[in-house]
Scaffold this motif. Sequence first.
Motif, PDB file in Angstrom:
ATOM      1  N   LEU A  86       0.823  -1.205   0.000  1.00  0.00           N
ATOM      2  CA  LEU A  86       0.000   0.000   0.000  1.00  0.00           C
ATOM      3  C   LEU A  86       0.859   1.258   0.000  1.00  0.00           C
ATOM      4  O   LEU A  86       0.614   2.203  -0.771  1.00  0.00           O
ATOM      5  N   LEU A  87       1.860   1.296   0.855  1.00  0.00           N
ATOM      6  CA  LEU A  87       2.690   2.492   0.985  1.00  0.00           C
ATOM      7  C   LEU A  87       3.600   2.682  -0.216  1.00  0.00           C
ATOM      8  O   LEU A  87       3.875   3.820  -0.632  1.00  0.00           O
ATOM      9  N   TRP A  88       4.080   1.588  -0.794  1.00  0.00           N
ATOM     10  CA  TRP A  88       4.901   1.692  -2.013  1.00  0.00           C
ATOM     11  C   TRP A  88       4.065   2.279  -3.148  1.00  0.00           C
ATOM     12  O   TRP A  88       4.530   3.177  -3.871  1.00  0.00           O
ATOM     13  N   ALA A  89       2.833   1.789  -3.297  1.00  0.00           N
ATOM     14  CA  ALA A  89       1.947   2.361  -4.316  1.00  0.00           C
ATOM     15  C   ALA A  89       1.643   3.814  -3.993  1.00  0.00           C
ATOM     16  O   ALA A  89       1.611   4.677  -4.886  1.00  0.00           O
ATOM     17  N   GLY A  90       1.421   4.120  -2.711  1.00  0.00           N
ATOM     18  CA  GLY A  90       1.118   5.488  -2.315  1.00  0.00           C
ATOM     19  C   GLY A  90       2.253   6.453  -2.585  1.00  0.00           C
ATOM     20  O   GLY A  90       2.018   7.645  -2.838  1.00  0.00           O
ATOM     21  N   ASN A  91       3.489   5.967  -2.549  1.00  0.00           N
ATOM     22  CA  ASN A  91       4.629   6.817  -2.883  1.00  0.00           C
ATOM     23  C   ASN A  91       4.459   7.426  -4.269  1.00  0.00           C
ATOM     24  O   ASN A  91       4.834   8.577  -4.511  1.00  0.00           O
ATOM     25  N   TYR A  92       3.882   6.663  -5.195  1.00  0.00           N
ATOM     26  CA  TYR A  92       3.698   7.125  -6.574  1.00  0.00           C
ATOM     27  C   TYR A  92       2.322   7.732  -6.800  1.00  0.00           C
ATOM     28  O   TYR A  92       2.193   8.767  -7.458  1.00  0.00           O
ATOM     29  N   TRP A  93       1.268   7.115  -6.268  1.00  0.00           N
ATOM     30  CA  TRP A  93      -0.090   7.565  -6.554  1.00  0.00           C
ATOM     31  C   TRP A  93      -0.499   8.782  -5.717  1.00  0.00           C
ATOM     32  O   TRP A  93      -1.195   9.657  -6.204  1.00  0.00           O
ATOM     33  N   VAL A  94      -0.078   8.792  -4.459  1.00  0.00           N
ATOM     34  CA  VAL A  94      -0.466   9.887  -3.561  1.00  0.00           C
ATOM     35  C   VAL A  94       0.603  10.975  -3.541  1.00  0.00           C
ATOM     36  O   VAL A  94       0.305  12.157  -3.757  1.00  0.00           O
ATOM     37  N   LEU A 165      20.415  -0.366  -4.821  1.00  0.00           N
ATOM     38  CA  LEU A 165      21.306  -1.201  -5.625  1.00  0.00           C
ATOM     39  C   LEU A 165      20.586  -2.425  -6.175  1.00  0.00           C
ATOM     40  O   LEU A 165      20.970  -2.965  -7.222  1.00  0.00           O
ATOM     41  N   LEU A 166      19.525  -2.875  -5.494  1.00  0.00           N
ATOM     42  CA  LEU A 166      18.811  -4.089  -5.908  1.00  0.00           C
ATOM     43  C   LEU A 166      17.341  -3.852  -6.230  1.00  0.00           C
ATOM     44  O   LEU A 166      16.769  -4.550  -7.068  1.00  0.00           O
ATOM     45  N   PHE A 167      16.736  -2.865  -5.549  1.00  0.00           N
ATOM     46  CA  PHE A 167      15.303  -2.656  -5.693  1.00  0.00           C
ATOM     47  C   PHE A 167      15.027  -1.167  -5.905  1.00  0.00           C
ATOM     48  O   PHE A 167      15.947  -0.355  -5.974  1.00  0.00           O
ATOM     49  N   ASP A 168      13.754  -0.838  -5.972  1.00  0.00           N
ATOM     50  CA  ASP A 168      13.333   0.549  -6.009  1.00  0.00           C
ATOM     51  C   ASP A 168      13.613   1.165  -4.642  1.00  0.00           C
ATOM     52  O   ASP A 168      13.111   0.672  -3.625  1.00  0.00           O
ATOM     53  N   PRO A 169      14.398   2.243  -4.555  1.00  0.00           N
ATOM     54  CA  PRO A 169      14.673   2.835  -3.239  1.00  0.00           C
ATOM     55  C   PRO A 169      13.420   3.326  -2.532  1.00  0.00           C
ATOM     56  O   PRO A 169      13.423   3.490  -1.309  1.00  0.00           O
ATOM     57  N   ALA A 170      12.329   3.552  -3.281  1.00  0.00           N
ATOM     58  CA  ALA A 170      11.075   3.963  -2.660  1.00  0.00           C
ATOM     59  C   ALA A 170      10.485   2.871  -1.772  1.00  0.00           C
ATOM     60  O   ALA A 170       9.537   3.120  -1.026  1.00  0.00           O
ATOM     61  N   ILE A 214       1.559   8.508   5.585  1.00  0.00           N
ATOM     62  CA  ILE A 214       1.974   9.444   4.543  1.00  0.00           C
ATOM     63  C   ILE A 214       3.471   9.717   4.615  1.00  0.00           C
ATOM     64  O   ILE A 214       4.134   9.837   3.575  1.00  0.00           O
ATOM     65  N   ASN A 215       4.039   9.794   5.807  1.00  0.00           N
ATOM     66  CA  ASN A 215       5.494   9.955   5.888  1.00  0.00           C
ATOM     67  C   ASN A 215       6.219   8.751   5.303  1.00  0.00           C
ATOM     68  O   ASN A 215       7.312   8.890   4.740  1.00  0.00           O
TER      69      ASN A 215
END
Length: 561
Positions: A86-94, A165-170, A214-215
Amino acid sequence: MPTALPDQKRVLLEAAGAFAFVALLLTFMTNEDLPRTYFVMQDRFVAVFAAVILGLLAFQKLRIQRTLSVPTRLQIWVIAAALVVLLWAGNYWVMLDYPVTRDELMARFDAEIFATGRVAMPTQEQWREYTLALIPNFLEPVQGYETWVSSYMPIHAAMRAGVGLLFDPALLNPFLAAVGLMACAAVARQLFPEEAGAQWVVVLGYVLSAQILINAMTSYAMTAHLAFNAVWLWLFLRDRWWSHAGAMAIGALAIGLHQIIFHPLFAGPLLLTLLAKRRFTLFGVYSIVYAGVLLTWIGFHGWATGGAPTTTTGGSGGVEFILRRALPLLLNINPQFVSLTLYNMLRFLAWMPLFLLPLLLLAWPSMKSRDSLALPLAAGLFGTLFAMAWMQAFQGHGWGYRYAHHVLPNALLLAGFGYARCAKENREKAQAFVLAGAGATIPVLIFLAATARSFIAPYAALTERIDRQPTDFVMLETKHPGTAVDQVRNRADLSNTPIILSADHMTFDQVVELCNRGTVTLLEKSDFKLIDFGYPRAINPDYAKSAKWVVEQDCYRVPQP
């Protein structure tokens, strides 16, 4: 003679009155700074809603007869996993994957440096005199600017670099938020082993906190502070030799996350309980370890920059840290600290679940008990609120009150104590109140997420416009007041095109030299749209002179939409 109101009804009315009173008081304040903007856009609406809902709940006779069951470890793991997604998606969508503040930007800046295997970025000689125009704020002020690194501690940025280095830093902050949830749930299980409702208060309080969620959709370091402190507390309460060793290791990392002060404010009152229990040897070991850790981190920037003195004090290492960073915080009190503290406190409560404040009030008897962990938890929470009001009343941007983010576990666990007391009197009403408060928090979450997105969108659109200018350099008009300077965003290796510079940090001779190096586009505040919160435009005579000269040169390129 009228009888006293039952505790639950009384604290609901007190909490409703507190929200209404502070919101009304702040409505009549004329401060036009950033806290006012957030209050007008978000917090006043939440405060009114909270006052109405809590007031209504005070007079409702809600009951839930079914007894809650203790949350299982599997349930917590499933919730934590869902939280990451949820929060990973929210990083981009919200939050549009956009670092609106310099704090977030510098976490990414340092991560870029650390990803190269360096602790500081060697600076190209041709750009050293332009350093403050390229990175206006929160850069370690090394004399000569032969290296660049932010003035923050490195651990959070280093973790972001490692994940990248391996994944999305988000993914870093969503993962840390999940760790924080599991640690808080584990501590609640230790403190309230027979009280399922208190455990659920901590879990629901965590996953319904707009501040936590949100943070965690940003690159702020505050999520890491929360997670590390929660894990530290879990290890500390396990009270085994290995858990104390682990707590010391976590504490060492927590102090080096971002700002030194946050972990000691959290851990200090808890460590003092060792003295009350006459565990002097263990307290002494913690003291020696923490003293060494603090000295090490205080000297970090001196080591990272090769011991180079700063431009401000001429010192380096620990002396420079004290003179430039510690003493100003202690001595320079913001003259508006009363009004700013009111804004901060309302924002702190408005971004937490509606049931938090009433349960904190109900926890007061537990806070007064010397035999309860509630006392050191309360000391960490209220000590932080007092310390930050004194040293840094102006938080600037923030989703909730981020200077108290590291003690959110304290607030949630204290709410658990409040629930446990309430449940002793009437479990059915206590359960009904928490579930009603949780349900009423959901529209607040949606509102705050939507308004956060609408706040960020103009900034993100402006950054996109700057980045697509077909030119070598973009000069921004950045004179205060306003937030235009935050649009000066460059990679640590200056590999971005165009390179962005703050005109307010350049001399006329530097502007002439820049024009000799390549094409230049000017963007003025009038081009920025919607991001200066109605501040009157302050004309900088030096900028006007430079701009007039540039537009007459062959290097000039007209801004594109």
